[in-house]
Design a protein around this motif. Structure first.
Motif, PDB file in Angstrom:
ATOM      1  N   HIS A 117       0.709  -1.192   0.079  1.00  0.00           N
ATOM      2  CA  HIS A 117       0.102  -0.059   0.079  1.00  0.00           C
ATOM      3  C   HIS A 117       1.133   1.259   0.020  1.00  0.00           C
ATOM      4  O   HIS A 117       1.743   1.552   0.958  1.00  0.00           O
ATOM      5  N   GLY A 118       0.699   2.239  -1.071  1.00  0.00           N
ATOM      6  CA  GLY A 118       1.706   3.181  -1.068  1.00  0.00           C
ATOM      7  C   GLY A 118       2.792   2.985  -1.801  1.00  0.00           C
ATOM      8  O   GLY A 118       3.601   1.699  -1.835  1.00  0.00           O
ATOM      9  N   MET A 119       3.495   4.150  -2.462  1.00  0.00           N
ATOM     10  CA  MET A 119       4.818   4.005  -3.298  1.00  0.00           C
ATOM     11  C   MET A 119       6.007   4.955  -2.637  1.00  0.00           C
ATOM     12  O   MET A 119       5.356   6.156  -2.731  1.00  0.00           O
ATOM     13  N   ARG A 120       6.937   4.606  -2.663  1.00  0.00           N
ATOM     14  CA  ARG A 120       8.028   5.370  -2.466  1.00  0.00           C
ATOM     15  C   ARG A 120       8.515   6.387  -3.738  1.00  0.00           C
ATOM     16  O   ARG A 120       8.815   7.270  -3.679  1.00  0.00           O
ATOM     17  N   ALA A 142      -5.359   6.211  -6.524  1.00  0.00           N
ATOM     18  CA  ALA A 142      -5.458   7.463  -5.744  1.00  0.00           C
ATOM     19  C   ALA A 142      -5.314   6.913  -4.237  1.00  0.00           C
ATOM     20  O   ALA A 142      -5.011   7.820  -3.574  1.00  0.00           O
ATOM     21  N   ALA A 143      -5.737   5.862  -3.828  1.00  0.00           N
ATOM     22  CA  ALA A 143      -5.516   5.196  -2.644  1.00  0.00           C
ATOM     23  C   ALA A 143      -4.084   5.049  -2.397  1.00  0.00           C
ATOM     24  O   ALA A 143      -3.618   5.589  -1.276  1.00  0.00           O
ATOM     25  N   HIS A 144      -3.307   4.596  -3.389  1.00  0.00           N
ATOM     26  CA  HIS A 144      -1.688   4.349  -3.032  1.00  0.00           C
ATOM     27  C   HIS A 144      -1.354   5.861  -3.048  1.00  0.00           C
ATOM     28  O   HIS A 144      -0.263   6.017  -2.236  1.00  0.00           O
ATOM     29  N   ASP A 148      -0.469   9.434   4.190  1.00  0.00           N
ATOM     30  CA  ASP A 148      -1.148  10.449   5.003  1.00  0.00           C
ATOM     31  C   ASP A 148      -2.106   9.857   5.936  1.00  0.00           C
ATOM     32  O   ASP A 148      -2.718  10.741   6.611  1.00  0.00           O
ATOM     33  N   SER A 149      -2.388   8.492   5.847  1.00  0.00           N
ATOM     34  CA  SER A 149      -3.136   8.130   6.920  1.00  0.00           C
ATOM     35  C   SER A 149      -2.465   7.916   8.390  1.00  0.00           C
ATOM     36  O   SER A 149      -1.318   7.486   8.326  1.00  0.00           O
ATOM     37  N   THR A 165      -6.767   2.299   4.260  1.00  0.00           N
ATOM     38  CA  THR A 165      -7.633   3.097   3.277  1.00  0.00           C
ATOM     39  C   THR A 165      -8.613   3.977   3.630  1.00  0.00           C
ATOM     40  O   THR A 165      -8.665   5.184   3.177  1.00  0.00           O
ATOM     41  N   MET A 166      -9.183   3.241   4.568  1.00  0.00           N
ATOM     42  CA  MET A 166     -10.357   4.246   5.184  1.00  0.00           C
ATOM     43  C   MET A 166     -10.224   5.382   6.050  1.00  0.00           C
ATOM     44  O   MET A 166     -11.065   6.183   6.286  1.00  0.00           O
ATOM     45  N   THR A 167      -8.836   5.283   6.561  1.00  0.00           N
ATOM     46  CA  THR A 167      -8.382   6.451   7.539  1.00  0.00           C
ATOM     47  C   THR A 167      -7.595   7.408   6.756  1.00  0.00           C
ATOM     48  O   THR A 167      -6.901   8.340   7.246  1.00  0.00           O
TER      49      THR A 167
END
Length: 327
Positions: free
Chosen positions: A17-20, A190-192, A197-198, A242-244
């Motif tokens: 989840h998420g990318m550098r 968009a979630a990635h 930020d969560s 993802t929800m936060t």
């Protein structure tokens, strides 16, 4: 300079989840998945020195804009490694519903990468091809190597590539994935982009390391319960993150939650070996064994959704039969 390749989509077991790095798609942490068959993407690619521009088609629709940019990131890497700048015609077809959480980007970019590599005459191993597919989607790297695969985090192609995990053949052959299709549109990219930020993200980064260690050992041992219990827990962890985030992404639908409860009832009341898993989408993977697949599928179908029963799929492969080419 033409080739056709086929790849299976992935079910995330321990999901990234998420990318550098959003351009090269270096994830923050390792991730593990299994490929699902017979669901697949077939892609034909042809480089032509006389062509004036690239042409991309997916499921009969011309791809432009951001979608074309993602495909081009794969194609450009192949062109650079091959040492030419020929334009490409690339057409792709999926055998399963897309954009509902079934990993179509993974099989799509895996098949595109392998078809382009073969058409360009490059001699690369599957882990090397996985670094090219990763430029389209990080999950595509694992669709290249197939089966149970592990994408390692890193900041270069030597480190950030996929490798196949050794799983006992009898274990892999016995796994069945009942898919409960919940066709709700989702936006994974968009979630990635907002993952970090969560306020739950740092907690996930710390926790996921234990999940990865557990999953690798369970796959190698062929321990059905440990593999899919870990995948179920990871799905809940990912959803919490993802929800936060700033956008408050909620992918699950009422049908999703009903399938969750059905799975838990089967497991707790009827002692059925079954676990649920989701990626970034509302569709549910329900993991069970061959012995219980019919019973589980019937129960999931009773939730009012369409179902498929899939098995563990192999690596991306070149298709030699010309009749399978898309043009």
């Amino acid at each position: 300079m033409k080739a056709t390749a086929r790849a299976h989509p992935i079910q995330g077991l321990v999901k990234y989840h998420g990318m550098r790095d959003e351009e090269l798609r270096f994830p923050y942490h390792d991730s593990i998945s299994l490929c699902t068959a017979p669901s697949n993407t077939t892609t034909t690619a042809a480089f032509d020195p006389d062509r004036d521009e690239d042409h991309y088609v997916v499921d009969g629709e011309v791809v432009d804009g951001h979608g074309a940019d993602r495909i081009r990131s794969v194609v450009d890497e192949v062109r650079e490694r091959a040492g030419f700048d020929y334009r490409v015609r690339l057409e792709s077809e999926n055998s399963f519903p897309t954009n509902i959480g079934l990993g179509s980007s993974s099989s799509g970019f895996a098949a595109a990468a392998l078809a382009c590599v073969e058409a360009a005459g490059l001699d690369l191993s599957l882990p090397e091809v996985s670094t090219i597919a990763r430029r389209g989607s990080s999950s595509a790297a694992r669709a290249v190597t197939g089966g149970f695969s592990d994408l390692h985090a890193g900041m270069n192609d030597e480190d950030c590539r996929s490798e196949r995990l050794d799983a006992p053949a009898d274990f892999a052959d016995d796994v069945r994935i009942v898919v409960g299709e919940v066709p709700a549109y989702k936006e994974t990219e968009a979630a990635h982009e907002e993952a970090a930020d969560s306020h739950m993200f740092d907690a996930r980064l710390a926790h996921v390391q234990d999940q990865l260690v557990e999953m690798r050992d369970a796959v190698r041992e062929g321990d059905f319960h440990r593999v899919f219990e870990t995948a179920e827990h990871d799905s809940l962890s990912l959803a919490a993150t993802t929800m936060t985030g700033p956008a408050g992404w909620v992918y699950w639908q009422p049908d999703t939650l009903e399938i969750f409860e059905t799975v838990r009832d089967l497991r707790e009341d009827d002692d059925v070996p079954v676990y649920f898993s989701t990626d970034t989408g509302a569709t549910v993977y329900v993991n069970t064994t061959a012995e219980h697949a019919d019973e589980v599928e019937a129960a999931v179908a009773d939730c009012g959704v369409d179902t498929e029963v899939w098995e563990v799929g192999g690596p991306a492969r070149v298709v030699d039969d010309e009749s399978d080419a898309l043009f």
